[in-house]
Design an enzyme around this catalytic site. Structure first.
Site, PDB file in Angstrom:
ATOM      1  N   LYS A   1       0.882  -1.043   0.076  1.00  0.00           N
ATOM      2  CA  LYS A   1      -0.152  -0.032   0.044  1.00  0.00           C
ATOM      3  C   LYS A   1       1.350   1.116  -0.033  1.00  0.00           C
ATOM      4  O   LYS A   1       2.219   1.012   0.725  1.00  0.00           O
ATOM      5  CB  LYS A   1      -0.523   0.259   1.262  1.00  0.00           C
ATOM      6  CG  LYS A   1      -2.075   0.950   1.493  1.00  0.00           C
ATOM      7  CD  LYS A   1      -3.630   0.227   0.637  1.00  0.00           C
ATOM      8  CE  LYS A   1      -4.067   1.051   0.577  1.00  0.00           C
ATOM      9  NZ  LYS A   1      -5.603   0.139  -0.282  1.00  0.00           N
TER      10      LYS A   1
HETATM   11  P1  NAD Z   1     -13.331   8.703  -2.867  1.00  0.00           P
HETATM   12  O1  NAD Z   1     -11.820   9.606  -2.866  1.00  0.00           O
HETATM   13  O2  NAD Z   1     -13.338   8.198  -4.198  1.00  0.00           O
HETATM   14  O3  NAD Z   1     -14.427   8.679  -2.031  1.00  0.00           O
HETATM   15  C1  NAD Z   1     -14.756   8.744  -0.435  1.00  0.00           C
HETATM   16  C2  NAD Z   1     -15.737   9.095  -0.439  1.00  0.00           C
HETATM   17  O4  NAD Z   1     -15.761   9.423   1.373  1.00  0.00           O
HETATM   18  C3  NAD Z   1     -16.198  11.059  -0.847  1.00  0.00           C
HETATM   19  O5  NAD Z   1     -17.509  10.694  -1.324  1.00  0.00           O
HETATM   20  C4  NAD Z   1     -15.971  11.330  -0.183  1.00  0.00           C
HETATM   21  O6  NAD Z   1     -16.553  12.674   0.042  1.00  0.00           O
HETATM   22  C5  NAD Z   1     -16.450   9.976   1.602  1.00  0.00           C
HETATM   23  N1  NAD Z   1     -15.484  11.393   2.413  1.00  0.00           N
HETATM   24  C6  NAD Z   1     -14.444  11.729   2.910  1.00  0.00           C
HETATM   25  N2  NAD Z   1     -14.453  12.179   3.974  1.00  0.00           N
HETATM   26  C7  NAD Z   1     -15.280  11.416   4.585  1.00  0.00           C
HETATM   27  C8  NAD Z   1     -16.550  11.922   6.144  1.00  0.00           C
HETATM   28  N3  NAD Z   1     -15.141  12.658   7.096  1.00  0.00           N
HETATM   29  N4  NAD Z   1     -17.649  11.848   5.806  1.00  0.00           N
HETATM   30  C9  NAD Z   1     -18.158  10.897   5.188  1.00  0.00           C
HETATM   31  N5  NAD Z   1     -17.346  10.524   3.603  1.00  0.00           N
HETATM   32  C10 NAD Z   1     -17.058  10.690   3.983  1.00  0.00           C
HETATM   33  O7  NAD Z   1     -12.510   6.854  -2.664  1.00  0.00           O
HETATM   34  P2  NAD Z   1     -12.687   5.508  -2.388  1.00  0.00           P
HETATM   35  O8  NAD Z   1     -11.865   5.029  -3.499  1.00  0.00           O
HETATM   36  O9  NAD Z   1     -14.632   5.618  -3.372  1.00  0.00           O
HETATM   37  O10 NAD Z   1     -13.065   4.386  -1.886  1.00  0.00           O
HETATM   38  C11 NAD Z   1     -13.602   4.496  -0.348  1.00  0.00           C
HETATM   39  C12 NAD Z   1     -12.910   3.490   0.420  1.00  0.00           C
HETATM   40  O11 NAD Z   1     -13.225   2.401  -0.091  1.00  0.00           O
HETATM   41  C13 NAD Z   1     -12.032   3.676   1.154  1.00  0.00           C
HETATM   42  O12 NAD Z   1     -11.844   3.558   2.390  1.00  0.00           O
HETATM   43  C14 NAD Z   1     -11.313   2.470   0.266  1.00  0.00           C
HETATM   44  O13 NAD Z   1      -9.553   2.608   0.784  1.00  0.00           O
HETATM   45  C15 NAD Z   1     -11.618   1.560   0.525  1.00  0.00           C
HETATM   46  N6  NAD Z   1     -11.142   1.055  -1.471  1.00  0.00           N
HETATM   47  C16 NAD Z   1     -11.356   1.356  -2.083  1.00  0.00           C
HETATM   48  C17 NAD Z   1     -11.650   0.706  -3.266  1.00  0.00           C
HETATM   49  C18 NAD Z   1     -11.153   1.579  -5.085  1.00  0.00           C
HETATM   50  O14 NAD Z   1     -10.961   0.516  -6.168  1.00  0.00           O
HETATM   51  N7  NAD Z   1     -11.136   2.796  -4.939  1.00  0.00           N
HETATM   52  C19 NAD Z   1     -10.774  -0.562  -3.497  1.00  0.00           C
HETATM   53  C20 NAD Z   1     -11.012  -1.519  -1.799  1.00  0.00           C
HETATM   54  C21 NAD Z   1     -10.980  -0.636  -0.828  1.00  0.00           C
END
Ligand code: NAD
Length: 411
Positions: free
Chosen positions: A102
């Protein structure tokens, strides 16, 4: 408690069940390599700025290390270390030939111009290019990064090492990406949700869902579940939550967000609630899909949903997890629930190495197959041993990594 301490506790809960020796535990939990690089760059206003980039390579017993890059102001070495370890078990649980890694930069991408974001990314790869590669460590998107950032990474890496698109996944489809990568994590969460509901004897049509986070993962999860006829009654982002008892209109919300700078702020066709209120709504399924650490003991007592699906990484602290278990709440853990993204990243990497492009249909079919197999294995193990789905998933992952380590030889 720090993020890596929490990871260690979850690891030990599974390791206790497996009766792993202390020496084996120490070897398996300790990261193989940790890299920290300075990123100095000129801002648009001409001033010099400096930030730090991290890459933790946790384990490569089962193949090249794989894991996302997060751009967020809270990123630090401890968090990256914890997320890297999760990737090791995640790739093993879905049985794809990777280890875990990571990375991230302590920066708020929303405060950077496109030019600054590109420079920060290129300087990061200047510092990392020697330790990543298609056979060693393959980055991908995570919070705050997207396909464009992956394209810059590919381009910067090839300046040192020549053409090799398999060095990074989650690239734009027009630039060696794969159809279906962007939707993959949310789609996977949706696939698991439908499977879990079916196992628990619930019907999607009678299921009310609340989702925290409406970025890549949250929005695709919402879309999949709405198509599966679940009622998504609440979603949220950093601007707060939006609730509608008879179900939100997801395609309208998606349109709204794309027309309003990727934000739900100002959406008027739902009641405005806080993120805390969303976590405590009376729904059937709660899906944290934003930041880690959002379920502490107090929240665990207040949650009213009987099912939690961890789309975000590490949303639940270990002591809160025990409260959820005591309360009989079913938790589908992050290491399984959000593995759809890394699975389609694997397809992209395989496709890049074959110089052959898969169709969206093929990607979706293969994704469904890989995730279904993993779900069944975890479900069966949990029921055989009468343990939580989390501990079962960790046992499956740790067991596979342990066997590969021993077979490869430790001497
Ligand atoms: P992203 O940046 O696309 O979206 C994040 C979302 O969370 C946004 O809507 C943002 O406004 C919201 N957010 C941020 N701070 C916040 C808060 N304090 N309260 C409420 N909402 C809040 O990110 P993503 O890629 O959707 O990732 C989200 C989660 O999924 C993370 O934990 C990430 O590690 C996990 N994840 C993502 C992927 C991927 O393929 N993108 C894969 C596995 C896990």
């Amino acid at each position: 408690m720090r993020a890596f301490d929490a990871t260690r506790i979850f690891f030990d809960r599974a390791a206790d069940q497996m009766e792993l020796t202390e020496n084996m535990r120490r070897m398996m939990i300790t990261p193989k390599r940790e890299v920290q690089v300075q990123i100095a760059y000129e801002q648009d206003n001409g001033e010099l700025n400096t930030t730090i980039g991290y890459r933790v390579q946790h384990d490569d017993a089962r193949g090249p290390m794989k894991g996302g890059l997060r751009y967020h102001p809270d990123v630090d070495l401890d968090e990256v270390r914890s997320l890297a370890a999760l990737m090791t078990w995640k790739t093993a649980i879905v049985n794809i030939p990777y280890g875990g890694a990571k990375g991230g930069i302590a920066v708020d991408p929303k405060t950077l111009s496109v030019r600054e974001l590109e420079i920060v990314t290129r300087r990061f790869i200047d510092g990392l290019h020697d330790v990543i590669g298609p056979d060693t460590d393959i980055p991908a998107p995570d919070m705050g990064t997207n396909a464009q950032v992956m394209a810059w990474i590919m381009n910067q890496y090839q300046k040192y090492h020549g053409f090799n698109p398999a060095v990074v996944t989650g690239k734009p489809v027009e630039l060696f990406g794969i159809p279906g990568r962007e939707e993959a994590t949310g789609r996977g969460v949706g696939i698991f949700a439908v499977k879990l509901l079916s196992r628990l004897g619930r019907k999607p049509q009678q299921t009310r869902v609340a989702i925290q986070g409406f970025g890549n993962v949250g929005s695709y999860t919402a879309r999949f579940l709405a198509d599966a006829e679940c009622k998504v009654v609440a979603v949220s982002d950093v601007s707060g939550g939006y609730f509608r008892g008879d179900g939100l209109h997801i395609s309208e919300l998606l349109r709204y967000v794309s027309e309003h700078g990727n934000s739900l702020a100002g959406y008027a066709k739902a009641d405005h609630i806080t993120n805390e209120q969303l976590m405590r709504l009376e729904v059937d399924v709660l899906i944290p899909a934003a930041l880690g650490g959002v379920i502490d003991v107090e929240t665990a007592h207040a949650i009213r949903a009987p099912i939690i699906i961890e789309a975000a990484n590490s949303p639940t602290w270990p002591d809160a997890d025990q409260v959820l278990e005591q309360r009989g709440i079913t938790v589908l853990p992050d290491v399984l629930a959000n593995a759809g993204g890394v699975t389609v990243s694997y397809f992209e990497w395989a496709q890049n190495r074959q110089h052959y492009q898969w169709t969206l249909n093929r990607v979706r079919q293969e994704l469904d197959r890989v995730l279904s197999d993993a779900f069944e294995r975890v479900w069966e193990l949990a029921h055989e041993r009468k343990i939580s789905l989390r501990t079962a998933a960790w046992i499956l992952g740790i067991g596979r990594v342990g066997r590969a380590t021993v077979l490869g030889g430790i001497a």
